[in-house]
Scaffold this active site. Structure first.
Site, short mmCIF file in Angstrom:
data_model
loop_
_atom_site.label_atom_id
_atom_site.label_comp_id
_atom_site.label_asym_id
_atom_site.label_seq_id
_atom_site.Cartn_x
_atom_site.Cartn_y
_atom_site.Cartn_z
N LYS A 1 20.57 -54.50 -44.75
CA LYS A 1 19.90 -54.76 -43.47
C LYS A 1 19.18 -56.10 -43.53
O LYS A 1 18.88 -56.59 -44.62
CB LYS A 1 18.90 -53.63 -43.17
CG LYS A 1 17.83 -53.55 -44.25
CD LYS A 1 16.88 -52.42 -44.04
CE LYS A 1 15.85 -52.35 -45.12
NZ LYS A 1 14.96 -53.52 -45.19
N HIS B 1 16.50 -67.59 -43.48
CA HIS B 1 16.34 -66.44 -42.57
C HIS B 1 15.11 -66.59 -41.66
O HIS B 1 14.11 -67.21 -42.05
CB HIS B 1 16.22 -65.16 -43.42
CG HIS B 1 16.32 -63.91 -42.61
ND1 HIS B 1 15.23 -63.16 -42.28
CD2 HIS B 1 17.39 -63.30 -42.04
CE1 HIS B 1 15.62 -62.12 -41.55
NE2 HIS B 1 16.93 -62.19 -41.40
N ASP C 1 14.76 -50.10 -50.35
CA ASP C 1 14.51 -51.45 -50.89
C ASP C 1 13.90 -51.50 -52.30
O ASP C 1 12.95 -52.28 -52.54
CB ASP C 1 13.60 -52.24 -49.92
CG ASP C 1 14.25 -52.48 -48.55
OD1 ASP C 1 15.37 -51.99 -48.33
OD2 ASP C 1 13.61 -53.14 -47.71
N ASP D 1 17.39 -54.86 -48.66
CA ASP D 1 17.01 -55.98 -47.80
C ASP D 1 17.97 -57.12 -48.20
O ASP D 1 18.13 -57.40 -49.40
CB ASP D 1 15.55 -56.34 -48.13
CG ASP D 1 14.77 -56.87 -46.94
OD1 ASP D 1 15.00 -56.42 -45.81
OD2 ASP D 1 13.90 -57.75 -47.16
N CYS E 1 9.00 -51.58 -44.72
CA CYS E 1 10.33 -51.01 -44.57
C CYS E 1 10.35 -49.47 -44.63
O CYS E 1 11.13 -48.84 -43.92
CB CYS E 1 11.29 -51.64 -45.58
SG CYS E 1 11.58 -53.38 -45.15
N HIS F 1 18.93 -60.78 -46.89
CA HIS F 1 18.76 -61.89 -45.95
C HIS F 1 19.67 -63.09 -46.25
O HIS F 1 20.00 -63.35 -47.41
CB HIS F 1 17.31 -62.39 -46.00
CG HIS F 1 16.30 -61.34 -45.61
ND1 HIS F 1 16.43 -60.56 -44.48
CD2 HIS F 1 15.15 -60.93 -46.20
CE1 HIS F 1 15.40 -59.74 -44.39
NE2 HIS F 1 14.61 -59.93 -45.43
N HIS G 1 12.92 -64.28 -49.77
CA HIS G 1 13.11 -63.10 -50.63
C HIS G 1 14.45 -62.44 -50.32
O HIS G 1 14.99 -62.59 -49.21
CB HIS G 1 11.97 -62.08 -50.42
CG HIS G 1 11.96 -61.47 -49.05
ND1 HIS G 1 11.44 -62.13 -47.96
CD2 HIS G 1 12.42 -60.28 -48.58
CE1 HIS G 1 11.58 -61.37 -46.88
NE2 HIS G 1 12.18 -60.25 -47.23
#
Ligand code: VGL
Ligand code: ZN
Length: 244
Positions: A146, A92, A48, A86, A191, A88, A121
């Site tokens: 993810k 989310h 990330d 990351d 993470c 989203h 984010h």
């Protein structure tokens, strides 16, 4: 590495040799006080390193941008590098804004457990979700996205927040014959930590390069993450322990 970190690491390394038998050349080399030379079966997981997690982003991690040159240098020493993002949806389940009256860093209860709520984010397709512009790892072989299911978060690169929905990374690493994961990136206590512990859960050796990570440290989360990682058999190393 401080003296106590080194003791902790050496003890961990020796234990893993005894228990696992085949903990690998890296653990053995470290126990002998030599540097760890990345092998052909090792993978560097860069977690990330995105605009959202550096100063100026939507969920900035203090000094998050400072690790980028170090990560670039370490990556050069690995034949195999995997990046994560990351990623989203708007609205989310991990966003505080999704729940009327909730603020970032509060929690809510979701079917898979307690969810920390974050500022919006890393929304798919936005500049904020892009990899950091100074990240220069052209030989990276895979980017794992993810957290793209609207109703489930995924801190980990391996399994989503229910602990069982796979991202596919376990299968990828096994198929490629990669057995040891070295991790760096953002954030140490979320993470990176969840990915390192899931690497162990899936049967891989896991080394977190502490100085190539930065943490969020909300409410003692950084100390807790290290305790949990070490308890799960994750090794804590510094970039200076690597022969890269
Ligand atoms: C992360 C919080 C929310 C991370 C991602 O990359 O550590 N933390 N989403
Ligand atoms: Zn997230």
């Amino acid at each position: 590495m401080t003296a106590s970190n080194r003791r902790e690491f050496l003890r961990g390394a020796v234990t893993s040799v005894i228990i696992a038998g085949a903990a690998g050349s890296a653990a053995t080399a470290a126990a002998q006080g030599t540097k760890i030379k990345p092998a052909a079966t090792d993978v560097f997981l860069v977690i990330d390193v995105q605009n959202c997690f550096v100063p100026g982003g939507t969920l900035p991690v203090k000094e998050g941008d400072r690790i980028v040159p170090l990560i670039n240098r370490i990556a050069k020493g690995f034949a195999h590098v995997v990046l994560t993002q990351d990623w989203h949806t708007p609205g989310h389940a991990s966003f505080a804004s999704t729940y009327p009256g909730k603020k970032p860093f509060e929690t809510t209860s979701l079917p898979y457990g307690t969810q920390v709520l974050w500022p919006d984010h890393c929304v798919q397709g936005t500049l904020d979700a892009d990899l950091h512009k100074d990240l220069k790892i052209p030989h990276a072989e895979l980017v794992i996205r993810k957290g793209y299911r609207k109703h489930m978060d995924s801190y980990s690169a391996f399994y989503e927040a229910d602990g069982k929905t796979p991202t596919g990374l376990v299968g990828y690493l096994r198929d490629r014959g990669l057995t040891q994961a070295f991790l760096a990136g953002l954030a140490t206590d979320f993470c990176v930590a969840w990915s390192a512990m899931d690497a162990r859960k899936a049967g891989f050796a896991a080394y977190v390069v502490e100085d190539a990570c930065r943490g969020i440290d909300a409410d003692g989360s950084l100390a807790k993450a290290w305790k949990d990682m070490l308890g799960a058999g994750v090794k804590r190393i510094q970039s200076s322990d690597l022969d890269v």
